[in-house]
Design a protein around this motif. Structure first.
Motif, PDB file in Angstrom:
ATOM      1  N   SER A 210      15.221  -6.020  76.320  1.00  0.00           N
ATOM      2  CA  SER A 210      14.376  -5.641  75.132  1.00  0.00           C
ATOM      3  C   SER A 210      13.482  -4.656  75.144  1.00  0.00           C
ATOM      4  O   SER A 210      13.607  -3.720  74.224  1.00  0.00           O
ATOM      5  CB  SER A 210      13.768  -7.031  74.673  1.00  0.00           C
ATOM      6  OG  SER A 210      12.826  -7.487  75.473  1.00  0.00           O
ATOM      7  N   LYS A 214      13.986  -1.228  73.332  1.00  0.00           N
ATOM      8  CA  LYS A 214      12.953  -0.581  72.378  1.00  0.00           C
ATOM      9  C   LYS A 214      12.601   0.839  72.507  1.00  0.00           C
ATOM     10  O   LYS A 214      12.260   1.608  71.329  1.00  0.00           O
ATOM     11  CB  LYS A 214      11.812  -1.612  72.495  1.00  0.00           C
ATOM     12  CG  LYS A 214      10.568  -1.441  71.454  1.00  0.00           C
ATOM     13  CD  LYS A 214       9.414  -2.324  71.623  1.00  0.00           C
ATOM     14  CE  LYS A 214       8.659  -2.090  70.676  1.00  0.00           C
ATOM     15  NZ  LYS A 214       7.294  -3.200  70.627  1.00  0.00           N
ATOM     16  N   ASP A 303      23.576  -5.680  65.944  1.00  0.00           N
ATOM     17  CA  ASP A 303      22.385  -6.234  65.605  1.00  0.00           C
ATOM     18  C   ASP A 303      21.875  -5.694  64.247  1.00  0.00           C
ATOM     19  O   ASP A 303      22.567  -5.125  63.527  1.00  0.00           O
ATOM     20  CB  ASP A 303      21.358  -5.851  66.650  1.00  0.00           C
ATOM     21  CG  ASP A 303      21.199  -4.445  66.768  1.00  0.00           C
ATOM     22  OD1 ASP A 303      21.625  -3.589  65.780  1.00  0.00           O
ATOM     23  OD2 ASP A 303      20.809  -3.804  67.905  1.00  0.00           O
ATOM     24  N   SER A 304      20.782  -5.754  63.632  1.00  0.00           N
ATOM     25  CA  SER A 304      20.006  -5.389  62.454  1.00  0.00           C
ATOM     26  C   SER A 304      20.141  -4.128  62.098  1.00  0.00           C
ATOM     27  O   SER A 304      19.720  -3.574  60.981  1.00  0.00           O
ATOM     28  CB  SER A 304      18.775  -6.166  62.320  1.00  0.00           C
ATOM     29  OG  SER A 304      17.940  -5.775  63.143  1.00  0.00           O
ATOM     30  N   PHE A 312      22.332 -11.188  72.694  1.00  0.00           N
ATOM     31  CA  PHE A 312      21.283 -11.188  71.751  1.00  0.00           C
ATOM     32  C   PHE A 312      20.241 -12.024  72.361  1.00  0.00           C
ATOM     33  O   PHE A 312      20.385 -13.011  73.263  1.00  0.00           O
ATOM     34  CB  PHE A 312      21.912 -11.807  70.331  1.00  0.00           C
ATOM     35  CG  PHE A 312      22.689 -11.067  69.735  1.00  0.00           C
ATOM     36  CD1 PHE A 312      22.336  -9.940  68.901  1.00  0.00           C
ATOM     37  CD2 PHE A 312      24.109 -11.255  69.788  1.00  0.00           C
ATOM     38  CE1 PHE A 312      23.278  -9.180  68.329  1.00  0.00           C
ATOM     39  CE2 PHE A 312      25.019 -10.123  69.443  1.00  0.00           C
ATOM     40  CZ  PHE A 312      24.698  -9.240  68.601  1.00  0.00           C
ATOM     41  N   TYR A 313      19.004 -11.971  71.674  1.00  0.00           N
ATOM     42  CA  TYR A 313      17.882 -13.067  72.342  1.00  0.00           C
ATOM     43  C   TYR A 313      17.648 -14.168  71.122  1.00  0.00           C
ATOM     44  O   TYR A 313      18.298 -13.921  70.031  1.00  0.00           O
ATOM     45  CB  TYR A 313      16.612 -12.155  72.300  1.00  0.00           C
ATOM     46  CG  TYR A 313      16.654 -11.546  73.670  1.00  0.00           C
ATOM     47  CD1 TYR A 313      16.291 -11.881  74.649  1.00  0.00           C
ATOM     48  CD2 TYR A 313      16.795  -9.927  73.437  1.00  0.00           C
ATOM     49  CE1 TYR A 313      15.991 -11.247  75.792  1.00  0.00           C
ATOM     50  CE2 TYR A 313      16.985  -9.247  74.548  1.00  0.00           C
ATOM     51  CZ  TYR A 313      16.433  -9.860  75.821  1.00  0.00           C
ATOM     52  OH  TYR A 313      16.274  -8.981  76.848  1.00  0.00           O
ATOM     53  N   GLU A 316      17.146 -13.501  67.214  1.00  0.00           N
ATOM     54  CA  GLU A 316      17.713 -12.301  66.392  1.00  0.00           C
ATOM     55  C   GLU A 316      18.705 -12.602  65.434  1.00  0.00           C
ATOM     56  O   GLU A 316      19.495 -13.643  65.631  1.00  0.00           O
ATOM     57  CB  GLU A 316      18.407 -11.483  67.566  1.00  0.00           C
ATOM     58  CG  GLU A 316      17.092 -10.593  68.264  1.00  0.00           C
ATOM     59  CD  GLU A 316      17.860  -9.683  69.143  1.00  0.00           C
ATOM     60  OE1 GLU A 316      17.742  -8.319  69.050  1.00  0.00           O
ATOM     61  OE2 GLU A 316      18.524 -10.044  70.225  1.00  0.00           O
ATOM     62  N   SER A 317      18.953 -11.774  64.610  1.00  0.00           N
ATOM     63  CA  SER A 317      20.212 -11.869  63.587  1.00  0.00           C
ATOM     64  C   SER A 317      21.174 -11.452  64.197  1.00  0.00           C
ATOM     65  O   SER A 317      21.070 -10.235  64.927  1.00  0.00           O
ATOM     66  CB  SER A 317      19.414 -11.024  62.294  1.00  0.00           C
ATOM     67  OG  SER A 317      18.581 -11.822  61.639  1.00  0.00           O
ATOM     68  N   ASN A 374      18.344 -14.665  61.826  1.00  0.00           N
ATOM     69  CA  ASN A 374      17.447 -15.557  62.791  1.00  0.00           C
ATOM     70  C   ASN A 374      18.148 -16.704  63.299  1.00  0.00           C
ATOM     71  O   ASN A 374      17.543 -17.863  63.380  1.00  0.00           O
ATOM     72  CB  ASN A 374      16.087 -15.729  62.110  1.00  0.00           C
ATOM     73  CG  ASN A 374      15.343 -14.842  61.067  1.00  0.00           C
ATOM     74  OD1 ASN A 374      15.484 -13.627  61.573  1.00  0.00           O
ATOM     75  ND2 ASN A 374      15.027 -15.066  59.935  1.00  0.00           N
ATOM     76  N   ASP A 411      15.026 -15.436  76.570  1.00  0.00           N
ATOM     77  CA  ASP A 411      13.784 -14.738  76.460  1.00  0.00           C
ATOM     78  C   ASP A 411      12.586 -15.449  76.968  1.00  0.00           C
ATOM     79  O   ASP A 411      12.795 -16.030  78.198  1.00  0.00           O
ATOM     80  CB  ASP A 411      13.490 -14.453  74.783  1.00  0.00           C
ATOM     81  CG  ASP A 411      13.170 -16.122  74.277  1.00  0.00           C
ATOM     82  OD1 ASP A 411      13.064 -16.922  74.924  1.00  0.00           O
ATOM     83  OD2 ASP A 411      13.021 -16.179  72.928  1.00  0.00           O
TER      84      ASP A 411
END
Length: 427
Positions: A210, A214, A303-304, A312-313, A316-317, A374, A411
């Motif tokens: 993550s 980022k 992802d978004s 995904f975590y 997350e959406s 979410n 996570d």
């Protein structure tokens, strides 16, 4: 401007077998002609060539022992290559190991001067920066204590505070942020992002995907045997996660993909594997029915931000992108989906009609996108069923049962089960 360049760099380490560690042992082995020394070569990097531009933030990922830390040590000239050339332009500050450069019996204050001098600062420069270093480290009450009494987190705080106050052109960071508490990690990441905005070059080794996603502009993925690949964060993280989470049978296919990419050259600009990794190969050849008046041709997850992923975590959406084509005229269509756990538990069943939507404008080729906002799933592999039928469910167009999958990776929370819950507690 290029500030770091590797030109056909190879690095190997020697592993000694049957080594004698005492004079007596050596003598007896010599007399009896036994336990002859065997030397094996372990390849960490093999013919790696890449360039890093000024102001870029580069992530390096891979399994343990694949050469991530070695790459940083080659950049900082702690190690030298067995073959090839390395060019580095600018002042380098390296944070490679917890407490590296610290003397355990000296105090925190004394180690600031020692470590600062190792990083190239004069005593006067360190004195000017000293208050900023202590303030950032949040260790003002411990600076006159020997650092041998520090925790690993305190070591990291002080080392990071010194490293960033050197005002480097190039900052090298090797996994050390993992030992800090959450608040200080956030503080460090904010500082790294500040360096990024100031045009500094950052090379960042981490297992925290993550954070890599980022802060990094590009990612190098190093695989065992010295193979190094380059791509976007999503491409390389996706490939790395696929390798880590695949079973033994699937790993053979992943290894083949990696070798094919390497054969095309080091820099992989166009990688289309992201769409393939969403297919559950154990189900794709079966579990499909329908009259194919409408035919589902592709399903993939993103992802978004629109990046194609299937890892995904929790929280997350997840966006599901569906492409289908029209083979025969139909009046309407409904897209539905189901999600199953690895244990074959039916977790979700839903369709667009439930949300008041029926598809009537059907073209030759169609694309729809739905977003699971979410999502609450916990760590595991989840199979996805995609289906098309008419509005009253009397005409089944195309059902692809468990043909696709995504994975949830853990996570910082340690919940168990399949669904995450948030609780309010009152005592």
């Amino acid at each position: 401007m290029t500030v770091i360049e590797f030109k056909n760099v190879s690095k190997h380490f020697k592993i000694y077998q049957n080594r004698s560690y005492s004079i007596k042992e050596k003598f007896i082995n010599k007399v009896l002609s036994r336990n002859k020394l065997e030397v094996k070569e372990f390849s960490v990097l093999e013919d790696a060539s890449f360039q890093i531009k000024q102001g870029e933030t580069i992530g390096i990922i891979g399994e343990n022992g694949t050469g991530k830390s070695t790459t940083l040590k080659l950049i900082s000239k702690i190690l030298y290559p067995d073959k090839g050339e390395i060019e580095v332009k600018g002042k380098v500050s390296a944070l490679l190991e917890i407490g590296a450069g610290f003397q355990p019996d000296l105090t925190g204050r004394e180690n600031v001067y020692l470590y600062g001098s190792i990083l190239g600062l004069s005593k006067e420069e360190i004195s000017r920066q000293y208050d900023s270093i202590v303030e950032f480290s949040e260790l003002s009450n411990f600076m006159d204590m020997p650092v041998k009494n520090y925790s690993s987190g305190m070591y990291m705080r002080l080392a990071f505070a010194v490293a960033i106050n050197v005002d480097p052109d190039i900052l090298l960071i090797d996994e050390v942020l993992a030992v800090g508490d959450e608040n200080f990690q956030k503080k460090c990441i904010d500082k790294i992002l500040s360096f990024k905005r100031d045009g500094k070059t950052i090379v960042f080794v981490s297992h925290d995907m993550s954070t890599v996603r980022k802060i990094c502009d590009r990612v190098f993925f190093i695989k065992r045997g010295g193979i190094m690949l380059e791509g976007t964060p999503e491409q390389m993280i996706g490939l790395y996660m696929k390798l880590v989470y695949s079973n033994d049978e699937d790993k053979v296919q992943v290894e083949q993909e990696i070798n094919e990419m390497k054969g095309k050259g080091f820099e992989i600009k166009e990688v289309d594997y992201n769409l393939d990794i969403h297919e559950a190969q154990e189900y794709v050849g079966t579990n499909r029915f329908g009259n194919k008046k409408l035919e589902i041709t592709k399903v993939f997850f993103s992802d978004s931000s629109g990046h194609v992923r299937n890892n995904f975590y929790p929280g997350e959406s997840i966006s599901v992108n569906v492409e289908f084509k029209k083979n025969k005229e139909v009046s309407d269509a409904v897209f539905g989906f189901a999600i199953y756990s690895e244990e074959d538990w039916h977790l979700v069943g839903h369709n667009c009609k439930n949300d008041g939507l029926i598809i009537t404008d059907i073209k030759e080729n169609n694309h729809i996108k739905l977003t699971i906002r979410n999502q609450r799933f916990l760590k595991g592999k989840y199979y996805f069923t995609a289906a098309l039928h008419n509005s009253d469910e009397t005409d089944q167009y195309d059902f692809r049962e468990r043909h696709f999958y995504f994975q949830i990776i853990q996570d910082e929370r340690t919940d168990t089960g399949k669904i995450r819950v948030d609780c309010d507690w009152n005592l």
